[in-house]
Design a protein around this motif. Structure first.
Motif, PDB file in Angstrom:
ATOM      1  N   TYR A 195       0.844  -1.188   0.000  1.00  0.00           N
ATOM      2  CA  TYR A 195       0.000   0.000   0.000  1.00  0.00           C
ATOM      3  C   TYR A 195       0.885   1.246   0.000  1.00  0.00           C
ATOM      4  O   TYR A 195       1.870   1.311   0.733  1.00  0.00           O
ATOM      5  CB  TYR A 195      -0.912   0.001   1.228  1.00  0.00           C
ATOM      6  CG  TYR A 195      -1.873  -1.153   1.184  1.00  0.00           C
ATOM      7  CD1 TYR A 195      -3.129  -1.011   0.607  1.00  0.00           C
ATOM      8  CD2 TYR A 195      -1.511  -2.406   1.679  1.00  0.00           C
ATOM      9  CE1 TYR A 195      -4.003  -2.080   0.535  1.00  0.00           C
ATOM     10  CE2 TYR A 195      -2.383  -3.479   1.612  1.00  0.00           C
ATOM     11  CZ  TYR A 195      -3.626  -3.310   1.041  1.00  0.00           C
ATOM     12  OH  TYR A 195      -4.487  -4.375   0.970  1.00  0.00           O
ATOM     13  N   PRO A 196       0.525   2.239  -0.804  1.00  0.00           N
ATOM     14  CA  PRO A 196       1.353   3.436  -0.893  1.00  0.00           C
ATOM     15  C   PRO A 196       1.095   4.415   0.249  1.00  0.00           C
ATOM     16  O   PRO A 196      -0.023   4.528   0.741  1.00  0.00           O
ATOM     17  CB  PRO A 196       0.913   4.054  -2.227  1.00  0.00           C
ATOM     18  CG  PRO A 196      -0.525   3.658  -2.349  1.00  0.00           C
ATOM     19  CD  PRO A 196      -0.606   2.267  -1.738  1.00  0.00           C
ATOM     20  N   VAL A 197       2.153   5.082   0.666  1.00  0.00           N
ATOM     21  CA  VAL A 197       2.060   6.214   1.590  1.00  0.00           C
ATOM     22  C   VAL A 197       2.712   7.371   0.844  1.00  0.00           C
ATOM     23  O   VAL A 197       3.930   7.392   0.663  1.00  0.00           O
ATOM     24  CB  VAL A 197       2.786   5.933   2.925  1.00  0.00           C
ATOM     25  CG1 VAL A 197       2.742   7.162   3.824  1.00  0.00           C
ATOM     26  CG2 VAL A 197       2.179   4.721   3.622  1.00  0.00           C
ATOM     27  N   PRO A 198       1.898   8.307   0.353  1.00  0.00           N
ATOM     28  CA  PRO A 198       2.422   9.359  -0.529  1.00  0.00           C
ATOM     29  C   PRO A 198       3.393  10.301   0.176  1.00  0.00           C
ATOM     30  O   PRO A 198       3.270  10.562   1.370  1.00  0.00           O
ATOM     31  CB  PRO A 198       1.168  10.105  -0.974  1.00  0.00           C
ATOM     32  CG  PRO A 198       0.120   9.774   0.020  1.00  0.00           C
ATOM     33  CD  PRO A 198       0.470   8.447   0.607  1.00  0.00           C
ATOM     34  N   THR A 238      11.157   4.777  -5.494  1.00  0.00           N
ATOM     35  CA  THR A 238      11.419   5.872  -6.426  1.00  0.00           C
ATOM     36  C   THR A 238      10.967   5.397  -7.806  1.00  0.00           C
ATOM     37  O   THR A 238      11.306   4.294  -8.231  1.00  0.00           O
ATOM     38  CB  THR A 238      12.909   6.266  -6.457  1.00  0.00           C
ATOM     39  OG1 THR A 238      13.690   5.142  -6.870  1.00  0.00           O
ATOM     40  CG2 THR A 238      13.379   6.742  -5.093  1.00  0.00           C
ATOM     41  N   PHE A 239      10.154   6.225  -8.459  1.00  0.00           N
ATOM     42  CA  PHE A 239       9.581   5.876  -9.765  1.00  0.00           C
ATOM     43  C   PHE A 239       9.530   7.137 -10.628  1.00  0.00           C
ATOM     44  O   PHE A 239       8.558   7.892 -10.584  1.00  0.00           O
ATOM     45  CB  PHE A 239       8.182   5.275  -9.567  1.00  0.00           C
ATOM     46  CG  PHE A 239       7.551   4.731 -10.819  1.00  0.00           C
ATOM     47  CD1 PHE A 239       8.207   3.822 -11.623  1.00  0.00           C
ATOM     48  CD2 PHE A 239       6.268   5.135 -11.186  1.00  0.00           C
ATOM     49  CE1 PHE A 239       7.615   3.307 -12.772  1.00  0.00           C
ATOM     50  CE2 PHE A 239       5.667   4.631 -12.331  1.00  0.00           C
ATOM     51  CZ  PHE A 239       6.344   3.720 -13.123  1.00  0.00           C
ATOM     52  N   TYR A 252      14.820  -0.158   3.272  1.00  0.00           N
ATOM     53  CA  TYR A 252      15.014  -0.570   1.877  1.00  0.00           C
ATOM     54  C   TYR A 252      14.573   0.550   0.936  1.00  0.00           C
ATOM     55  O   TYR A 252      13.693   1.341   1.271  1.00  0.00           O
ATOM     56  CB  TYR A 252      14.170  -1.804   1.558  1.00  0.00           C
ATOM     57  CG  TYR A 252      14.583  -3.061   2.287  1.00  0.00           C
ATOM     58  CD1 TYR A 252      15.588  -3.884   1.786  1.00  0.00           C
ATOM     59  CD2 TYR A 252      13.950  -3.440   3.470  1.00  0.00           C
ATOM     60  CE1 TYR A 252      15.958  -5.047   2.454  1.00  0.00           C
ATOM     61  CE2 TYR A 252      14.304  -4.606   4.136  1.00  0.00           C
ATOM     62  CZ  TYR A 252      15.315  -5.399   3.622  1.00  0.00           C
ATOM     63  OH  TYR A 252      15.676  -6.545   4.278  1.00  0.00           O
ATOM     64  N   VAL A 253      15.185   0.554  -0.248  1.00  0.00           N
ATOM     65  CA  VAL A 253      14.776   1.443  -1.338  1.00  0.00           C
ATOM     66  C   VAL A 253      14.509   0.563  -2.555  1.00  0.00           C
ATOM     67  O   VAL A 253      15.295  -0.333  -2.862  1.00  0.00           O
ATOM     68  CB  VAL A 253      15.868   2.489  -1.669  1.00  0.00           C
ATOM     69  CG1 VAL A 253      15.513   3.282  -2.913  1.00  0.00           C
ATOM     70  CG2 VAL A 253      16.080   3.423  -0.480  1.00  0.00           C
ATOM     71  N   LEU A 254      13.385   0.815  -3.211  1.00  0.00           N
ATOM     72  CA  LEU A 254      13.010   0.063  -4.411  1.00  0.00           C
ATOM     73  C   LEU A 254      12.966   1.035  -5.581  1.00  0.00           C
ATOM     74  O   LEU A 254      12.155   1.966  -5.594  1.00  0.00           O
ATOM     75  CB  LEU A 254      11.645  -0.608  -4.210  1.00  0.00           C
ATOM     76  CG  LEU A 254      11.077  -1.447  -5.342  1.00  0.00           C
ATOM     77  CD1 LEU A 254      12.043  -2.530  -5.797  1.00  0.00           C
ATOM     78  CD2 LEU A 254       9.757  -2.066  -4.910  1.00  0.00           C
ATOM     79  N   GLU A 258       6.442  10.418  -7.639  1.00  0.00           N
ATOM     80  CA  GLU A 258       7.679   9.794  -8.079  1.00  0.00           C
ATOM     81  C   GLU A 258       8.385   9.126  -6.903  1.00  0.00           C
ATOM     82  O   GLU A 258       9.257   8.291  -7.101  1.00  0.00           O
ATOM     83  CB  GLU A 258       8.591  10.838  -8.731  1.00  0.00           C
ATOM     84  CG  GLU A 258       7.996  11.416 -10.007  1.00  0.00           C
ATOM     85  CD  GLU A 258       8.846  12.511 -10.610  1.00  0.00           C
ATOM     86  OE1 GLU A 258       9.968  12.776 -10.114  1.00  0.00           O
ATOM     87  OE2 GLU A 258       8.385  13.117 -11.591  1.00  0.00           O
ATOM     88  N   THR A 259       8.002   9.511  -5.701  1.00  0.00           N
ATOM     89  CA  THR A 259       8.575   8.956  -4.486  1.00  0.00           C
ATOM     90  C   THR A 259       7.453   8.723  -3.484  1.00  0.00           C
ATOM     91  O   THR A 259       6.641   9.615  -3.250  1.00  0.00           O
ATOM     92  CB  THR A 259       9.614   9.920  -3.877  1.00  0.00           C
ATOM     93  OG1 THR A 259      10.577  10.257  -4.873  1.00  0.00           O
ATOM     94  CG2 THR A 259      10.333   9.285  -2.706  1.00  0.00           C
ATOM     95  N   PHE A 260       7.408   7.510  -2.939  1.00  0.00           N
ATOM     96  CA  PHE A 260       6.420   7.187  -1.910  1.00  0.00           C
ATOM     97  C   PHE A 260       6.931   6.002  -1.109  1.00  0.00           C
ATOM     98  O   PHE A 260       7.827   5.286  -1.539  1.00  0.00           O
ATOM     99  CB  PHE A 260       5.038   6.889  -2.526  1.00  0.00           C
ATOM    100  CG  PHE A 260       5.021   5.796  -3.561  1.00  0.00           C
ATOM    101  CD1 PHE A 260       4.780   4.475  -3.202  1.00  0.00           C
ATOM    102  CD2 PHE A 260       5.251   6.080  -4.897  1.00  0.00           C
ATOM    103  CE1 PHE A 260       4.764   3.465  -4.155  1.00  0.00           C
ATOM    104  CE2 PHE A 260       5.234   5.077  -5.858  1.00  0.00           C
ATOM    105  CZ  PHE A 260       4.983   3.765  -5.488  1.00  0.00           C
TER     106      PHE A 260
END
Length: 176
Positions: free
Chosen positions: A88-91, A127-128, A161-163, A101-103
């Motif tokens: 689940y995203p946390v903006p 990061t997207f 972690y960073v994805l 672009e980052t969440f």
């Protein structure tokens, strides 16, 4: 037996678009943290987290919860792995176009808002660069990309972690 060129091309295209292996959230915790989590008593939501969150964005560590709730211990063998992770995203910050672009990606909905946040080793900074438009934080998503063991911190939370995402998509009923 040699495959016709068309079959080889079709096979390579389908493999190129195949999702990477799915990673389970618990696999991101070292075995000692998994054991501590299994043995942890159920959290009473009236205390201590009802009294607030720390300035760092996590639970206040001086309230006596088990140490596993603050663990940033990672699994080094996951560094550099191409994975698919559902969550689940946390903006964080939205672009002018309304995309993210980052969440943060977390294993359950509402983390860091209505319920205690997970420990840092269960929070992933995504990061997207293409950006992702979020419907809401209760909509589950798939994130494909390269996972790195990398500790980060923001006002909202700490992540272990960073994805670096190559794709982000909403989980469809057919995916389950």
């Amino acid at each position: 037996m040699r495959l016709p060129l068309f079959c080889v091309l079709l096979l390579s295209v389908s493999l190129a678009h195949a999702a990477p292996p799915e990673l389970d959230w618990l696999d991101m915790m070292p075995p000692e943290d998994q054991k501590a989590l299994e043995e942890m008593p159920e959290i009473d939501h009236n205390t201590p987290e009802a009294e607030g969150f720390s300035a760092k964005g996590g639970l206040k560590q001086d309230k006596g919860l088990p140490a596993v709730m603050y663990s940033a211990k990672t699994v080094p063998s996951l560094n550099g792995k191409k994975i698919r992770l559902g969550g689940y995203p946390v903006p964080l910050d939205a672009s002018e176009a309304g995309t993210y672009e980052t969440f943060f990606l977390v294993p359950y909905p509402g983390a860091c808002i209505h319920v205690p946040p997970p420990p840092p080793n269960q929070i992933v900074l995504v990061t997207f660069p293409k950006g992702f438009k979020m419907a809401d934080i209760y909509t589950p998503i798939w994130v494909d990309g390269t996972l790195n063991v990398e500790k980060t911190s923001s006002d909202l939370a700490e992540a272990a972690y960073v994805l670096r995402a190559s794709s982000v998509k909403v989980v469809e009923e057919d995916d389950l």
